[in-house]
Design an enzyme around this catalytic site. Structure first.
Site, PDB file in Angstrom:
ATOM      1  N   CYS A 112     -33.994  37.996  -4.900  1.00  0.00           N
ATOM      2  CA  CYS A 112     -34.514  39.310  -4.540  1.00  0.00           C
ATOM      3  C   CYS A 112     -36.013  39.217  -4.238  1.00  0.00           C
ATOM      4  O   CYS A 112     -36.673  38.225  -4.556  1.00  0.00           O
ATOM      5  CB  CYS A 112     -34.262  40.334  -5.652  1.00  0.00           C
ATOM      6  SG  CYS A 112     -35.350  40.193  -7.094  1.00  0.00           S
ATOM      7  N   GLY A 126     -13.840  60.496 -18.631  1.00  0.00           N
ATOM      8  CA  GLY A 126     -13.733  61.035 -19.980  1.00  0.00           C
ATOM      9  C   GLY A 126     -14.071  60.043 -21.064  1.00  0.00           C
ATOM     10  O   GLY A 126     -14.659  58.983 -20.836  1.00  0.00           O
ATOM     11  N   ASP A 183     -20.477  63.273  -7.695  1.00  0.00           N
ATOM     12  CA  ASP A 183     -19.644  63.690  -8.810  1.00  0.00           C
ATOM     13  C   ASP A 183     -19.435  65.199  -8.716  1.00  0.00           C
ATOM     14  O   ASP A 183     -19.900  65.842  -7.777  1.00  0.00           O
ATOM     15  CB  ASP A 183     -20.273  63.280 -10.139  1.00  0.00           C
ATOM     16  CG  ASP A 183     -21.637  63.927 -10.351  1.00  0.00           C
ATOM     17  OD1 ASP A 183     -22.031  64.791  -9.543  1.00  0.00           O
ATOM     18  OD2 ASP A 183     -22.313  63.571 -11.327  1.00  0.00           O
ATOM     19  N   SER A 184     -18.760  65.780  -9.692  1.00  0.00           N
ATOM     20  CA  SER A 184     -18.372  67.182  -9.574  1.00  0.00           C
ATOM     21  C   SER A 184     -19.175  68.133 -10.443  1.00  0.00           C
ATOM     22  O   SER A 184     -19.084  69.343 -10.300  1.00  0.00           O
ATOM     23  CB  SER A 184     -16.895  67.334  -9.943  1.00  0.00           C
ATOM     24  OG  SER A 184     -16.699  67.043 -11.322  1.00  0.00           O
ATOM     25  N   GLY A 185     -19.949  67.581 -11.394  1.00  0.00           N
ATOM     26  CA  GLY A 185     -20.590  68.392 -12.428  1.00  0.00           C
ATOM     27  C   GLY A 185     -19.852  68.290 -13.743  1.00  0.00           C
ATOM     28  O   GLY A 185     -20.321  68.774 -14.766  1.00  0.00           O
ATOM     29  N   GLY A 186     -18.688  67.633 -13.732  1.00  0.00           N
ATOM     30  CA  GLY A 186     -17.894  67.502 -14.945  1.00  0.00           C
ATOM     31  C   GLY A 186     -18.583  66.686 -16.029  1.00  0.00           C
ATOM     32  O   GLY A 186     -18.397  66.956 -17.221  1.00  0.00           O
ATOM     33  N   ASP A 201     -13.713  68.399 -13.263  1.00  0.00           N
ATOM     34  CA  ASP A 201     -13.015  68.056 -14.491  1.00  0.00           C
ATOM     35  C   ASP A 201     -13.933  68.284 -15.674  1.00  0.00           C
ATOM     36  O   ASP A 201     -15.097  68.628 -15.508  1.00  0.00           O
ATOM     37  CB  ASP A 201     -12.557  66.590 -14.459  1.00  0.00           C
ATOM     38  CG  ASP A 201     -13.720  65.616 -14.587  1.00  0.00           C
ATOM     39  OD1 ASP A 201     -14.809  65.915 -14.040  1.00  0.00           O
ATOM     40  OD2 ASP A 201     -13.566  64.569 -15.229  1.00  0.00           O
ATOM     41  N   GLN A 218      -7.743  61.876 -17.213  1.00  0.00           N
ATOM     42  CA  GLN A 218      -8.363  62.124 -18.510  1.00  0.00           C
ATOM     43  C   GLN A 218      -7.379  61.787 -19.629  1.00  0.00           C
ATOM     44  O   GLN A 218      -6.387  61.106 -19.396  1.00  0.00           O
ATOM     45  CB  GLN A 218      -8.831  63.578 -18.577  1.00  0.00           C
ATOM     46  CG  GLN A 218      -9.991  63.904 -17.639  1.00  0.00           C
ATOM     47  CD  GLN A 218     -11.310  63.316 -18.123  1.00  0.00           C
ATOM     48  OE1 GLN A 218     -11.428  62.764 -19.226  1.00  0.00           O
ATOM     49  NE2 GLN A 218     -12.340  63.422 -17.282  1.00  0.00           N
ATOM     50  N   HIS A 274     -35.122  44.420  -8.522  1.00  0.00           N
ATOM     51  CA  HIS A 274     -34.467  43.249  -9.104  1.00  0.00           C
ATOM     52  C   HIS A 274     -33.126  43.603  -9.728  1.00  0.00           C
ATOM     53  O   HIS A 274     -32.103  42.952  -9.457  1.00  0.00           O
ATOM     54  CB  HIS A 274     -35.353  42.595 -10.166  1.00  0.00           C
ATOM     55  CG  HIS A 274     -34.614  41.587 -10.996  1.00  0.00           C
ATOM     56  ND1 HIS A 274     -34.232  40.356 -10.512  1.00  0.00           N
ATOM     57  CD2 HIS A 274     -34.114  41.663 -12.269  1.00  0.00           C
ATOM     58  CE1 HIS A 274     -33.556  39.698 -11.444  1.00  0.00           C
ATOM     59  NE2 HIS A 274     -33.464  40.474 -12.515  1.00  0.00           N
TER      60      HIS A 274
END
Length: 406
Positions: free
Chosen positions: A344, A246, A98-101, A178, A219, A373
């Site tokens: 699993c 958003g 992700d970007s930090g947004g 963003d 957004q 699981h």
């Protein structure tokens, strides 16, 4: 407008005739991602309780790591010197970052409004007066000033800074910088935030590493005009993929409406589509039906740590959110696996009684077994969804009806 020099490619291999649901393949230099797909979130370069080899055994195709957290600890420049995130965590498959947004929201307005975006829809909740001392993020047109949750230092994230960090991490697919907005912000703020995000999107395109695929983020909050404006703008830019982020409204029906507003614009585009921060069982069906290819969500790992384990129908249902609470005393002598239809490692070899014991005793092995699981369960479900789309003959709708009764 797609990017002709994109470092990734996307191909739709099957389309459901009755909905927008589709199955496809995203090809990256670290391998393919078969969609639809729910991406496990490895916030700090790891899934808590699991190592990379266990993730491979579960069948994980890719993971998503967090730009904000890795920047502060151990440091993106450290990771770069050590050969990049793939080598650092011994993971030779695709990585999203992700970007930090999102932290602009979670450490800013999310803290101020006392809400979370992920899986939380605060019906009738009203904004509270801001407690400025609690806020760890301040947004301006220039960027987001963060106060580190680790050492209280300050750093300004700009689009250029976010792109530099993600380049240092060496992820395959990155997000444009963003601002993730609050459900409780008014239209005026949402519109200004959207315009700011569009400016940041252009700067992200300018500064991103061309060896990495970049997704633009739509957004606009719960405002149809703004969502449509944002969709048209982001789709007009040479991003490699499209993400939706958003505020997603106050209810899940609101989220579905937002996707329905955007879908007509997405239908004309051939790039992969990602929905940020969403991933409950019903979300997968409802959003895949509306044309979403990939998701990321911390729910499957977070709830496992707190004793919530996924179960299939008929025991699992919309009413109990397909979850059993392993803490309950009724499981003390229950010899059944967590989910009888799950294959699993945890369900093959351990009983509910044993998992209940580990949880109550706070044994570390509980976290490994429960997380194994939950991730396996959700990845298996997305694979079932994919297969139903490929098979056609209304199989997707039949599977959806079986799971969520519609």
């Amino acid at each position: 407008m797609s990017n002709p020099n994109s470092p990734i490619s996307f191909q739709t291999i099957a389309q459901d005739k009755n909905t927008k649901a589709r199955a496809g393949i995203i090809k990256t230099k670290h391998g393919d991602i078969e969609t639809p797909y729910l991406i496990p979130v490895a916030t700090c370069g790891t899934i808590r309780g699991l190592d990379s080899k266990i993730l491979e055994q579960i069948g994980a195709q890719c993971i998503l790591a967090n730009t904000y957290h890795l920047h502060f600890r151990p440091g993106d420049t450290v990771i770069k010197r050590l050969g990049g995130l793939h080598k650092f965590m011994n993971w030779n498959k695709p990585i999203f970052t992700d970007s930090g947004g999102y932290q602009a929201f979670s450490l800013g307005l999310g803290t101020e409004h006392e809400i979370r975006k992920i899986g939380h829809f605060p019906k009738n909740k009203k904004p509270k007066k801001a407690n400025k001392e609690r806020l760890k993020a301040k947004v301006s047109d220039k960027g987001v000033t963060f106060q580190s949750i680790y050492d209280q230092s300050y750093v300004l994230f700009t689009p250029k800074k976010s792109m530099e960090i993600q380049s240092n991490l060496g992820s395959d697919i990155i997000m444009a910088f963003d601002e993730c907005t609050s459900q409780l912000s008014n239209r005026s703020y949402i519109e200004k935030s959207m315009e700011r995000t569009h400016k940041w999107a252009l700067q992200s395109l300018e500064y991103h590493d061309p060896k990495q695929a970049i997704y633009g983020i739509i957004q606009g909050g719960f405002y149809r005009e703004l969502r449509e404006t944002s969709a048209k703008f982001i789709l007009s830019q040479p991003f490699d993929g499209i993400a939706i982020g958003g505020s997603l409204g106050e209810t899940k029906k609101d989220m579905h409406k937002i996707l329905d507003w955007i879908t007509p614009y997405l239908n004309k585009d051939t790039r992969p589509r990602h929905l940020l921060g969403i991933g409950w069982v019903d979300d997968l069906f409802e959003c895949v039906e509306r044309g979403i290819d990939t998701f990321d969500c911390v729910n499957m790992t977070r709830i496992a740590r707190h004793g919530s384990l996924y179960i299939s129908p008929p025991e699992g249902s919309q009413k109990n959110k397909f979850i059993l609470d392993i803490e309950k005393t009724k499981y003390t002598e229950d010899t059944r696996p967590i989910d009888p239809s799950c294959d699993c490692h945890t369900c093959k070899y351990y009983s509910r009684a044993y998992i209940h014991h580990l949880y109550k005793a706070k044994e570390l092995s509980y976290y490994t077994l429960s997380t194994t699981h939950n991730i396996h369960f959700m990845l298996n479900l997305t694979n079932q969804i994919r297969e139903s789309i490929i098979k056609g003959n209304n199989n997707f709708n039949k599977l959806k009806n079986y799971w969520i009764g519609r």
